[in-house]
Design an enzyme around this catalytic site. Structure first.
Site, PDB file in Angstrom:
ATOM      1  N   LYS A 111       0.808  -1.222   0.000  1.00 26.05           N
ATOM      2  CA  LYS A 111       0.000   0.000   0.000  1.00 26.05           C
ATOM      3  C   LYS A 111       0.839   1.268   0.000  1.00 26.05           C
ATOM      4  CE  LYS A 111      -4.425  -1.570   1.694  1.00 26.05           C
ATOM      5  NZ  LYS A 111      -5.444  -1.515   2.727  1.00 26.05           N
ATOM      6  N   LYS A 215      -6.472 -12.568 -10.512  1.00 25.97           N
ATOM      7  CA  LYS A 215      -7.668 -12.743  -9.683  1.00 25.97           C
ATOM      8  C   LYS A 215      -8.749 -11.736 -10.066  1.00 25.97           C
ATOM      9  CE  LYS A 215      -8.114 -12.434  -5.022  1.00 25.97           C
ATOM     10  NZ  LYS A 215      -7.823 -12.580  -3.581  1.00 25.97           N
ATOM     11  N   LYS A 218     -12.274  -6.225  -7.328  1.00 23.17           N
ATOM     12  CA  LYS A 218     -13.220  -5.103  -7.266  1.00 23.17           C
ATOM     13  C   LYS A 218     -12.754  -3.923  -8.100  1.00 23.17           C
ATOM     14  CE  LYS A 218     -14.743  -5.771  -2.518  1.00 23.17           C
ATOM     15  NZ  LYS A 218     -14.386  -5.554  -1.113  1.00 23.17           N
TER      16      LYS A 218
HETATM   17  P1  AMP Z   1     -11.379  -8.148  -0.920  1.00 22.03           P
HETATM   18  O1  AMP Z   1     -12.257  -8.040  -2.118  1.00 22.03           O
HETATM   19  O2  AMP Z   1      -9.930  -8.175  -1.289  1.00 22.03           O
HETATM   20  O3  AMP Z   1     -11.727  -7.172   0.177  1.00 22.03           O
HETATM   21  O4  AMP Z   1     -11.622  -9.596  -0.277  1.00 22.03           O
HETATM   22  C1  AMP Z   1     -12.718  -9.956   0.529  1.00 22.03           C
HETATM   23  C2  AMP Z   1     -12.760 -11.473   0.626  1.00 22.03           C
HETATM   24  O5  AMP Z   1     -13.105 -12.056  -0.637  1.00 22.03           O
HETATM   25  C3  AMP Z   1     -11.443 -12.128   1.052  1.00 22.03           C
HETATM   26  O6  AMP Z   1     -11.714 -13.229   1.898  1.00 22.03           O
HETATM   27  C4  AMP Z   1     -10.856 -12.601  -0.267  1.00 22.03           C
HETATM   28  O7  AMP Z   1      -9.988 -13.699  -0.129  1.00 22.03           O
HETATM   29  C5  AMP Z   1     -12.100 -12.995  -1.068  1.00 22.03           C
HETATM   30  N1  AMP Z   1     -11.878 -12.799  -2.511  1.00 22.03           N
HETATM   31  C6  AMP Z   1     -11.615 -11.615  -3.146  1.00 22.03           C
HETATM   32  N2  AMP Z   1     -11.470 -11.797  -4.480  1.00 22.03           N
HETATM   33  C7  AMP Z   1     -11.624 -13.140  -4.707  1.00 22.03           C
HETATM   34  C8  AMP Z   1     -11.576 -13.959  -5.901  1.00 22.03           C
HETATM   35  N3  AMP Z   1     -11.349 -13.447  -7.108  1.00 22.03           N
HETATM   36  N4  AMP Z   1     -11.781 -15.289  -5.754  1.00 22.03           N
HETATM   37  C9  AMP Z   1     -12.030 -15.824  -4.544  1.00 22.03           C
HETATM   38  N5  AMP Z   1     -12.084 -15.109  -3.386  1.00 22.03           N
HETATM   39  C10 AMP Z   1     -11.876 -13.784  -3.459  1.00 22.03           C
END
Ligand code: AMP
Ligand code: TRP
Length: 352
Positions: A111, A215, A218
């Protein structure tokens, strides 16, 4: 009965990856456990942000999680800032944390773009702030961002959680939390349960629809790369039909064929079927047929979520009530631990 706790930042809309890789698996832990789900607004102010957007995102966030199956009857859903104790416990824990460990955290380095060496940071954004009269951006390397993992440890230890469902990326933070719990227990006396991470396997990695080596995220700049749980049927169709595959038109489930494998994984996760079995069903039928079927499955799976979300957003009083009840339950538990921590730290008990 175990205490299960997890938290999420109130940022952006949930993606299909969040749903299949995280939320759906947490929801499966609700029966038979004491579950807490915190929306960590205090974590959200560590980076530059807009207060008006944060305020709006919080209720949208609650509504999305409930719509995805996080039943407020079975889990205590609360805002971090509504419960006294998170930042207080973080303070006590910070007094047991070597700052060098914090500078070496991967997420902090990512970050701030830093190397992990101890550095006082650049306070330049605040220079002449009072002269310009304009809101100034936050210093990149602010103290809150450095102490983020300590606050996260406090989120967990304040409830003596046994199990913490998190994504792979939070493993290092959870290790720090376990170290801090052990250090506290050793320095004072046995107080905290040492929490275990729970990293689910199914749907663990949903990949980008445009670059299946990355991956699904968002914040992808390419808007066709990410399926959001609130996408309309038209958006879902457009994104799936333009998903990247390879030049071989056979439908097979193989590790090296990233694009088609990802689509089969999504199909499988949404229908609770084995991806290989789905591939066999579409053997010899070509991509268009398969993608059309996936569009139907995705639309059918996400439509009830979107509908539930819309209903919930029409009823903000209900959402506020969920948060009020969640905070009351969380606070009750938090006071107990906080009182114990204060006692052990040697703070004089106030007359009540
Ligand atoms: P974040 O979107 O990074 O805040 O992640 C929130 C949760 O969603 C965490 O537990 C991540 O590991 C899971 N997560 C985020 N993106 C993915 C993805 N593409 N596939 C599977 N799990 C995800
Ligand atoms: N840091 C976590 C994330 O970015 C969110 C978080 C904050 C969390 N406190 C927590 C997760 C406590 C689990 C438990 O995803």
């Amino acid at each position: 009965m175990k205490t299960v706790l997890t938290c999420a930042q109130p940022t952006g809309n949930l993606t299909l990856g969040n749903y299949l890789g995280a939320v759906r698996n947490w929801a499966a832990l609700l029966p038979g456990n004491e579950c807490y789900f915190g929306i960590v607004d205090q974590h959200a102010i560590t980076t530059d942000y807009s207060p008006a957007e944060l305020r709006q995102n919080c209720l949208r966030c609650v509504a999305q999680y409930i719509a995805c199956g996080l039943d407020p009857e079975s889990a205590h859903i609360f805002m971090q800032s509504h419960v006294t104790g998170h930042t207080e416990l973080a303070w006590a824990l910070s007094c047991l944390t070597p700052v060098g460990d914090l500078f070496r955290m991967t997420q902090f380095k990512e970050k701030t773009g830093s190397s992990g060496a101890v550095d006082s940071g650049d306070g330049a954004p605040w220079q002449n702030a009072s002269l310009s009269g304009k809101p100034q951006p936050k210093p990149l390397m602010n103290g809150g961002l450095l102490y983020y993992p300590v606050l996260m440890a406090a989120d967990i230890l304040l409830y003596n959680a046994d199990v913490v469902p998190v994504g792979e990326d939070q493993k290092q933070h959870l290790e720090l939390c376990r170290d801090l719990a052990q250090r506290f227990n050793h320095y004072y006396s046995d107080t905290f349960t040492i929490p275990d991470a729970y990293i689910p396997e199914t749907g663990a990695r949903i990949m980008s629809l445009q670059d299946p080596s990355r991956k699904m995220s968002k914040s992808d700049a390419n808007e066709r790369a990410t399926l959001f749980i609130l996408d309309t049927p038209e958006q879902i169709k457009k994104k799936i039909m333009s998903a990247v595959t390879d030049s071989d038109s056979a439908i097979t489930y193989e590790p090296a064929r990233h694009g088609i494998r990802n689509l089969l994984d999504i199909f499988g996760a949404l229908t609770n079927r084995a991806p290989k079995e789905i591939a066999a069903e579409f053997d010899g039928r070509g991509y268009a047929d398969f993608k059309n079927a996936l569009v139907d499955v995705a639309v059918e799976s996400l439509a009830p979520i979107r509908q539930k979300f819309d209903e919930l957003m029409e009823n903000k009083d209900f959402l506020q009530q969920v948060l009020q009840q969640g905070a009351a339950a969380a606070q009750k538990r938090a006071w107990k631990i906080l009182a114990k921590v204060h006692r052990k730290a040697g703070f004089l008990e106030p007359l009540r």
